[in-house]
Enzyme design. Structure first.
Site, short mmCIF file in Angstrom:
data_model
loop_
_atom_site.label_atom_id
_atom_site.label_comp_id
_atom_site.label_asym_id
_atom_site.label_seq_id
_atom_site.Cartn_x
_atom_site.Cartn_y
_atom_site.Cartn_z
N PHE A 129 -9.11 97.84 52.60
CA PHE A 129 -7.65 98.15 52.84
C PHE A 129 -7.51 98.66 51.34
CE2 PHE A 129 -3.16 97.51 53.22
CZ PHE A 129 -2.88 98.16 54.28
N ASP A 210 -9.87 88.19 52.65
CA ASP A 210 -8.51 88.93 53.20
C ASP A 210 -8.48 88.85 54.75
OD1 ASP A 210 -6.35 90.30 54.34
OD2 ASP A 210 -6.65 91.56 52.20
N TYR A 235 2.64 89.59 59.98
CA TYR A 235 3.33 90.48 60.71
C TYR A 235 2.34 91.14 61.50
CZ TYR A 235 2.13 93.13 56.80
OH TYR A 235 1.37 93.72 55.48
N LYS A 236 1.06 91.07 61.62
CA LYS A 236 0.25 91.95 62.53
C LYS A 236 -0.01 90.99 63.77
CE LYS A 236 -1.63 94.24 58.78
NZ LYS A 236 -2.60 94.45 57.63
N ARG A 384 -6.83 103.93 66.60
CA ARG A 384 -6.87 102.50 66.64
C ARG A 384 -5.94 101.91 68.00
NH1 ARG A 384 -5.53 99.26 61.36
NH2 ARG A 384 -3.65 99.91 61.93
C1 LIG Z 1 -2.14 95.00 56.22
C2 LIG Z 1 -3.18 94.52 55.08
C3 LIG Z 1 -2.65 94.15 53.71
C4 LIG Z 1 -1.19 94.09 53.48
O1 LIG Z 1 -0.56 93.70 52.50
P1 LIG Z 1 0.77 93.44 52.08
O2 LIG Z 1 1.04 92.98 50.94
O3 LIG Z 1 1.44 92.55 53.34
O4 LIG Z 1 1.71 95.00 52.07
C5 LIG Z 1 -3.38 93.92 52.82
N1 LIG Z 1 -4.72 93.68 53.16
C6 LIG Z 1 -5.20 94.07 54.32
C7 LIG Z 1 -6.68 93.93 54.57
C8 LIG Z 1 -4.30 94.41 55.43
O5 LIG Z 1 -4.96 94.81 56.58
#
Ligand SMILES: *Cc1c(COP(=O)(O)O)cnc(C)c1O
Length: 424
Positions: A129, A210, A235-236, A384
């Site tokens: 990501f 992560d 939030y996921k 997805r």
């Molecule tokens: C959703 C996600 C993020 C999001 O980071 P935010 O700081 O909450 O915007 C970071 N890393 C991964 C792998 C994600 O899937």
């Protein structure tokens, strides 16, 4: 596919036999929609709403006294939620805290634990990501390193997954840290955290992860394995709402270090209000909090965690999740020959969502949304689909594939513009 009454009947029977099917009533599933995007933004629930209303009432009634007199008090809200989250990641209660955003947590943890003397290189992969790379590169610059030199990027062989052998081969004496996702956000590949951590430790490096795409969907054993640190968002799969505060884990062997983003909220509680001008870190993961916790952006998590506990924990959710993704993969194989499944079929290497690949994925995702099937598109060719076990059932999965079949048969996607940009 339309006339296959027996397949629909079987899916309905599986829903009827599902011990978790009642959880759905606690969520606000948008009317008439099939919501398959809970790995991007999980749904609001009555539980999260109650928890949020509770702190709003307390703010109205208690004002400043809420920090101490609210029930539970606001002052230690991040630590208390850390305790509740600890079983979800397999950690001790003091090893987890709720603070900041995921990206900020990557900054503070990489910034704290990157030590070129341990090894200059940080191992990442090329399917990560993007925000993770942005933050790591920024921290390397802060440490006076050239990110192009110091980042060791494991390359995917097929554009979907990362071969664990390639990760292990990248870990040598020059490596000071390995930082990888638990689950790749696009293909949904689940990494073997234990094997990677052991390899990092054997090379004298730290291992960080992560967990954004696995927290609440896949059980973890971070402490047992000895993972050094981890970050994730709520939030996921945890349904705590858009921009909810994030979580982090730091193994107890690292307690007492001064965080890169030190702030008064991470100061030891006993001395926080002495207001000394030198920082006295909390002797726990709580040290990695920065400024005042946003109670309004955290409270929904408190409610959302009730649902995880009532489900019987993440292991129960995971069992249903694998049954749903197995079913989805089976249906794609059977009914959508023009699509490919980009997600590993081995359940041990699969997170909570399935990547369905098609050259027209972007416009297909728009056509599905138009039909009320909420999925998302990821570059370059992935639809997805996340059948989140707390509010999605087997018939929903069947109907989703049925819609996809119709969109393809009727070439419905041709009614949409080709890709330009925006939130997908
Ligand atoms: C959703 C996600 C993020 C999001 O980071 P935010 O700081 O909450 O915007 C970071 N890393 C991964 C792998 C994600 O899937």
């Amino acid at each position: 596919m339309n006339d296959d009454e027996s397949a629909v009947e079987t899916a309905r029977e599986r829903d009827a036999a599902d011990p978790l099917s009642d959880l759905r009533e606690r969520f606000y599933v948008p009317d008439g929609e099939l919501y398959m995007d809970g790995n991007s933004l999980g749904l609001f629930s009555v539980d999260a709403e109650d928890a949020l209303e509770h702190v709003i009432d307390e703010w109205r009634e208690l004002a400043i006294r809420g920090w101490t007199d609210a029930d539970p008090d606001w002052h230690t809200y991040g630590e208390r939620l850390g305790e509740r989250l600890a079983p979800l990641v397999g950690a001790d209660p003091e090893e987890v805290v709720v603070a900041n955003s995921t990206t900020v947590n990557i900054h503070t943890l990489i910034g704290t634990f990157y030590d070129p003397d341990r090894g200059e290189k940080i191992v990442v992969d090329d399917l990560d990501f993007p925000t993770d790379h942005y933050a790591i590169r920024a921290q390397l610059r802060q440490h006076g390193r050239d990110p192009d030199e110091a980042l060791r990027v494991v390359e995917s062989r097929d554009g979907r997954t990362i071969d664990i052998e390639d990760v292990l081969a990248a870990i040598d004496d020059d490596v000071g840290m390995v930082f990888l996702p638990s689950v790749l956000y696009r293909s949904g590949q689940l990494f073997d955290i234990q094997t990677i951590t052991e390899a990092a430790h054997d090379a004298g490096a730290l291992a960080g992860f992560d967990l954004a795409h696995s927290i609440g969907a896949v059980p973890h054993r971070l402490s047992d394995i000895g993972v050094d640190f981890a970050v994730w968002c709520h939030y996921k799969y945890l349904n705590a709402g858009p921009g909810a505060l994030a979580g982090l884990y730091v193994n107890e062997r690292h307690f007492g270090v001064t965080p890169a983003l030190a702030g008064w909220w991470g100061n030891a509680r006993e001395t926080q209000f002495d207001m000394a001008l030198t920082y006295d870190p909390a002797h726990s993961a709580a040290a990695f909090q920065t400024g005042t916790i946003s109670i309004l952006a955290t409270a929904p998590l408190d409610g959302a965690l009730d649902i995880v506990e009532d489900a019987g924990g993440v292991a129960a959710l995971r069992e249903k999740s694998l049954a749903l993704t197995d079913f989805l993969i089976e249906l794609v194989d059977e009914h959508l020959p023009e699509c490919e499944v980009g997600t590993p079929r081995d359940p041990a290497a699969r997170g909570g969502h399935v990547a369905v690949e098609h050259p027209e994925a972007y416009r297909i995702s728009l056509a599905l949304k138009e039909r009320g099937v909420i999925v998302d598109f990821r570059q370059p060719d992935v639809v997805r689909i996340a059948p989140v076990p707390s509010y999605v059932g087997f018939e929903d999965v069947y109907r989703t594939v049925e819609h996809l079949r119709e969109v393809l048969d009727e070439k419905e996607y041709e009614e949409f513009e080709k890709q330009s940009g925006g939130v997908t």
